[in-house]
Design a protein around this motif. Structure first.
Motif, PDB file in Angstrom:
ATOM      1  N   LEU A 143       0.797  -1.215  -0.028  1.00 44.63           N
ATOM      2  CA  LEU A 143       0.109  -0.096  -0.014  1.00 44.63           C
ATOM      3  C   LEU A 143       0.713   1.319  -0.286  1.00 44.63           C
ATOM      4  CD1 LEU A 143      -2.782  -0.907   2.438  1.00 44.63           C
ATOM      5  CD2 LEU A 143      -2.983  -0.704  -0.081  1.00 44.63           C
ATOM      6  N   PHE A 144       1.971   1.241   0.555  1.00 48.50           N
ATOM      7  CA  PHE A 144       2.685   2.393   0.873  1.00 48.50           C
ATOM      8  C   PHE A 144       3.371   2.623  -0.588  1.00 48.50           C
ATOM      9  CE2 PHE A 144       7.297   3.976   1.594  1.00 48.50           C
ATOM     10  CZ  PHE A 144       7.123   5.140   2.154  1.00 48.50           C
ATOM     11  N   ALA A 145       3.918   1.418  -1.196  1.00 50.74           N
ATOM     12  CA  ALA A 145       4.558   1.932  -2.520  1.00 50.74           C
ATOM     13  C   ALA A 145       3.532   2.227  -3.625  1.00 50.74           C
ATOM     14  CB  ALA A 145       4.976   0.407  -3.244  1.00 50.74           C
ATOM     15  N   ILE A 146       2.244   1.774  -3.526  1.00 47.77           N
ATOM     16  CA  ILE A 146       1.125   2.305  -4.167  1.00 47.77           C
ATOM     17  C   ILE A 146       0.984   3.823  -4.114  1.00 47.77           C
ATOM     18  CG2 ILE A 146      -1.275   2.057  -4.694  1.00 47.77           C
ATOM     19  CD1 ILE A 146      -1.091  -0.817  -4.242  1.00 47.77           C
ATOM     20  N   LEU A 147       0.807   4.370  -2.794  1.00 42.68           N
ATOM     21  CA  LEU A 147       0.473   5.768  -2.535  1.00 42.68           C
ATOM     22  C   LEU A 147       1.791   6.473  -2.762  1.00 42.68           C
ATOM     23  CD1 LEU A 147      -0.828   5.210   1.104  1.00 42.68           C
ATOM     24  CD2 LEU A 147      -2.118   5.812  -1.120  1.00 42.68           C
ATOM     25  N   CYS A 148       2.974   6.118  -2.762  1.00 44.71           N
ATOM     26  CA  CYS A 148       4.055   6.664  -3.154  1.00 44.71           C
ATOM     27  C   CYS A 148       4.029   6.942  -4.750  1.00 44.71           C
ATOM     28  CB  CYS A 148       5.321   6.101  -2.966  1.00 44.71           C
ATOM     29  SG  CYS A 148       5.918   6.088  -1.139  1.00 44.71           S
ATOM     30  N   GLY A 149       3.714   5.840  -5.479  1.00 41.25           N
ATOM     31  CA  GLY A 149       3.509   6.076  -6.917  1.00 41.25           C
ATOM     32  C   GLY A 149       2.651   7.207  -7.223  1.00 41.25           C
ATOM     33  N   LEU A 150       1.574   7.191  -6.717  1.00 46.26           N
ATOM     34  CA  LEU A 150       0.471   8.117  -6.921  1.00 46.26           C
ATOM     35  C   LEU A 150       0.838   9.503  -6.534  1.00 46.26           C
ATOM     36  CD1 LEU A 150      -2.846   6.097  -5.605  1.00 46.26           C
ATOM     37  CD2 LEU A 150      -2.208   6.773  -7.958  1.00 46.26           C
ATOM     38  N   ALA A 151       1.520   9.683  -5.323  1.00 48.40           N
ATOM     39  CA  ALA A 151       2.017  10.955  -5.006  1.00 48.40           C
ATOM     40  C   ALA A 151       2.796  11.616  -6.195  1.00 48.40           C
ATOM     41  CB  ALA A 151       2.439  10.898  -3.853  1.00 48.40           C
ATOM     42  N   VAL A 152       3.774  10.611  -6.360  1.00 45.42           N
ATOM     43  CA  VAL A 152       4.789  11.150  -7.533  1.00 45.42           C
ATOM     44  C   VAL A 152       4.406  11.540  -8.759  1.00 45.42           C
ATOM     45  CG1 VAL A 152       6.816  10.338  -8.951  1.00 45.42           C
ATOM     46  CG2 VAL A 152       6.652   9.925  -6.228  1.00 45.42           C
ATOM     47  N   ALA A 153       3.165  10.932  -9.023  1.00 43.65           N
ATOM     48  CA  ALA A 153       2.345  11.152 -10.528  1.00 43.65           C
ATOM     49  C   ALA A 153       1.942  12.519 -10.182  1.00 43.65           C
ATOM     50  CB  ALA A 153       1.775   9.946 -10.665  1.00 43.65           C
ATOM     51  N   GLY A 154       1.113  12.527  -9.372  1.00 40.57           N
ATOM     52  CA  GLY A 154       0.320  13.976  -9.355  1.00 40.57           C
ATOM     53  C   GLY A 154       1.517  14.935  -8.968  1.00 40.57           C
ATOM     54  N   ILE A 238       3.898  11.629 -18.526  1.00 41.22           N
ATOM     55  CA  ILE A 238       3.686  11.155 -17.311  1.00 41.22           C
ATOM     56  C   ILE A 238       2.716  10.275 -17.354  1.00 41.22           C
ATOM     57  CG2 ILE A 238       2.975  11.687 -14.938  1.00 41.22           C
ATOM     58  CD1 ILE A 238       4.445  14.265 -15.363  1.00 41.22           C
ATOM     59  N   PRO A 239       1.315  10.595 -17.998  1.00 37.36           N
ATOM     60  CA  PRO A 239       0.214   9.592 -17.967  1.00 37.36           C
ATOM     61  C   PRO A 239       0.669   8.304 -18.897  1.00 37.36           C
ATOM     62  CG  PRO A 239      -0.470  11.662 -18.463  1.00 37.36           C
ATOM     63  CD  PRO A 239       0.964  11.819 -18.394  1.00 37.36           C
ATOM     64  N   PHE A 278       1.492   0.726 -31.023  1.00 39.90           N
ATOM     65  CA  PHE A 278       1.479   2.217 -30.705  1.00 39.90           C
ATOM     66  C   PHE A 278       3.114   2.309 -30.835  1.00 39.90           C
ATOM     67  CE2 PHE A 278      -1.979   0.747 -27.995  1.00 39.90           C
ATOM     68  CZ  PHE A 278      -2.928   1.773 -28.329  1.00 39.90           C
ATOM     69  N   PRO A 279       3.563   2.546 -32.105  1.00 37.67           N
ATOM     70  CA  PRO A 279       5.032   2.698 -32.503  1.00 37.67           C
ATOM     71  C   PRO A 279       5.520   3.969 -31.461  1.00 37.67           C
ATOM     72  CG  PRO A 279       3.654   2.543 -34.349  1.00 37.67           C
ATOM     73  CD  PRO A 279       2.900   2.706 -33.261  1.00 37.67           C
ATOM     74  N   ARG A 280       4.915   4.881 -31.109  1.00 39.14           N
ATOM     75  CA  ARG A 280       5.328   5.842 -30.232  1.00 39.14           C
ATOM     76  C   ARG A 280       5.410   5.838 -28.554  1.00 39.14           C
ATOM     77  NH1 ARG A 280       7.670  10.412 -32.963  1.00 39.14           N
ATOM     78  NH2 ARG A 280       6.818  10.477 -35.211  1.00 39.14           N
ATOM     79  N   GLY A 281       4.673   4.743 -28.469  1.00 38.94           N
ATOM     80  CA  GLY A 281       4.416   4.532 -27.206  1.00 38.94           C
ATOM     81  C   GLY A 281       2.780   4.758 -27.105  1.00 38.94           C
ATOM     82  N   PHE A 282       2.225   4.463 -25.639  1.00 34.17           N
ATOM     83  CA  PHE A 282       0.924   4.902 -25.431  1.00 34.17           C
ATOM     84  C   PHE A 282       0.516   6.574 -25.564  1.00 34.17           C
ATOM     85  CE2 PHE A 282       0.864   1.012 -22.626  1.00 34.17           C
ATOM     86  CZ  PHE A 282       0.124   0.372 -23.435  1.00 34.17           C
ATOM     87  N   ALA A 283       1.702   7.275 -25.441  1.00 28.14           N
ATOM     88  CA  ALA A 283       1.375   8.708 -25.313  1.00 28.14           C
ATOM     89  C   ALA A 283       2.323   9.424 -25.736  1.00 28.14           C
ATOM     90  CB  ALA A 283       0.853   9.407 -23.996  1.00 28.14           C
ATOM     91  N   GLY A 284       3.429   8.946 -26.835  1.00 30.52           N
ATOM     92  CA  GLY A 284       4.616   9.454 -27.299  1.00 30.52           C
ATOM     93  C   GLY A 284       4.490  10.666 -27.679  1.00 30.52           C
ATOM     94  N   ARG A 285       5.385  11.600 -27.771  1.00 31.51           N
ATOM     95  CA  ARG A 285       5.516  13.207 -28.081  1.00 31.51           C
ATOM     96  C   ARG A 285       6.068  13.033 -29.620  1.00 31.51           C
ATOM     97  NH1 ARG A 285       5.374  17.209 -23.913  1.00 31.51           N
ATOM     98  NH2 ARG A 285       4.982  16.334 -22.055  1.00 31.51           N
TER      99      ARG A 285
END
Length: 287
Positions: A143-154, A238-239, A278-285
């Motif tokens: 749970l701690f790892a999941i919360l850390c990931g969400l915090a970093v993403a946001g 990031i997404p 998806f040659p550029r990835g899910f959300a490639g620039r």
């Protein structure tokens, strides 16, 4: 159902750990245009420093995490100043060769200083054991790892998309000469971005030590994994990185649960399939 729930929790925790470590690489590759194959080495440094702080200095888990982040950033500052600045804007092959060389140097120095053994980072009592949800228990560290990931993403999304620093970073990437002419200190922007990326790598190396053990060849063992996550998610997104980590983490964890004899086969099979679609990835620039 218990097996499905266990797979889901472990996959989510594993995916979030991958995200925390890999998102810094996504930033350097997608925004700073640097193929930094030494990124995993900085995560390893963070793990080594945290282990030393906890075992040899007797610091608590929180202090060890802070020491790992600060220590890794302090080590990375001169590396960025004297080495990475020489390859900003250089051909990708030059960047790859330079950063692989840095990786091997860091591995050699880390093993000489800390010893060639697997390092553990003791968890505090608050992160040990399991949380009872009534119908199922979940390891608290997951749970701690999941919360850390969400915090970093946001936090990282907000910093890049909604702050003055993010505007300057994106301007420096799009047109460094014009940004400098407008008064943006591009060298400082790149240095700060690199420090943030390295700090996140160190943080992920510590938080994820239970899932990705800190051992002598950590940087080489997971180098391809981190690079694949960025490629599948789309460098600089990031997404995209978050989606890639959750998808690949889920596939890898499910495969290891149900058919462990196949190892990482399903992980890389999924990578091939996703890149084909998806040659550029899910959300490639687009460049």
């Amino acid at each position: 159902m218990q097996t499905v729930f266990s797979i889901a929790v472990d996959a989510l925790a594993y995916g979030m750990v991958l995200f925390v470590i890999s998102i810094g690489l996504s930033v350097t590759m997608g925004l700073m245009r640097v193929v930094n194959l030494a990124h995993g080495a900085f995560a390893m440094i963070g793990g080594y420093i945290a282990s030393y702080a906890a075992h040899d200095l007797g610091l608590g888990y929180g202090a060890a995490v802070i020491a790992a982040i600060v220590g890794t950033v302090v080590i990375a500052i001169p590396v960025e100043r004297f080495l990475y600045r020489r390859i900003y804007g250089a051909p990708e092959l030059t960047q790859v060769l330079m950063t692989i060389g840095i990786t091997f140097c860091i591995i050699g120095i880390a093993n000489y200083v800390f010893g060639p053994t697997l390092k553990t980072i003791p968890l505090p009592s608050g992160l040990q054991g399991s949380a009872d949800l009534g119908f199922r228990t979940i390891p608290i560290h997951r749970l701690f790892a999941i919360l850390c990931g969400l915090a970093v993403a946001g936090g990282l999304w907000y910093a890049i998309e909604r702050t003055g620093f993010g505007v300057k970073l994106r301007a420096s990437v799009d047109n460094a000469a014009m940004a400098a002419a407008l008064g943006v200190r591009t060298e400082i922007i790149y240095a700060l971005s690199f420090a943030v990326a390295v700090g996140l790598a160190a943080f992920g190396g510590v938080v994820g030590a239970e899932l990705l053990p800190v051992e002598p060849y950590y940087a080489l063992r997971y180098m391809v994994t981190f690079l694949v996550v960025v490629s599948v998610g789309g460098a600089g997104s990031i997404p995209g990185a978050l989606i890639a980590c959750l998808v690949l983490g889920g596939i890898d964890t499910t495969g290891r649960y149900l058919m462990p004899e196949f190892g990482e086969f399903f992980f890389y099979l999924a990578v091939i399939a996703i890149i084909c679609v998806f040659p550029r990835g899910f959300a490639g620039r687009t460049k």
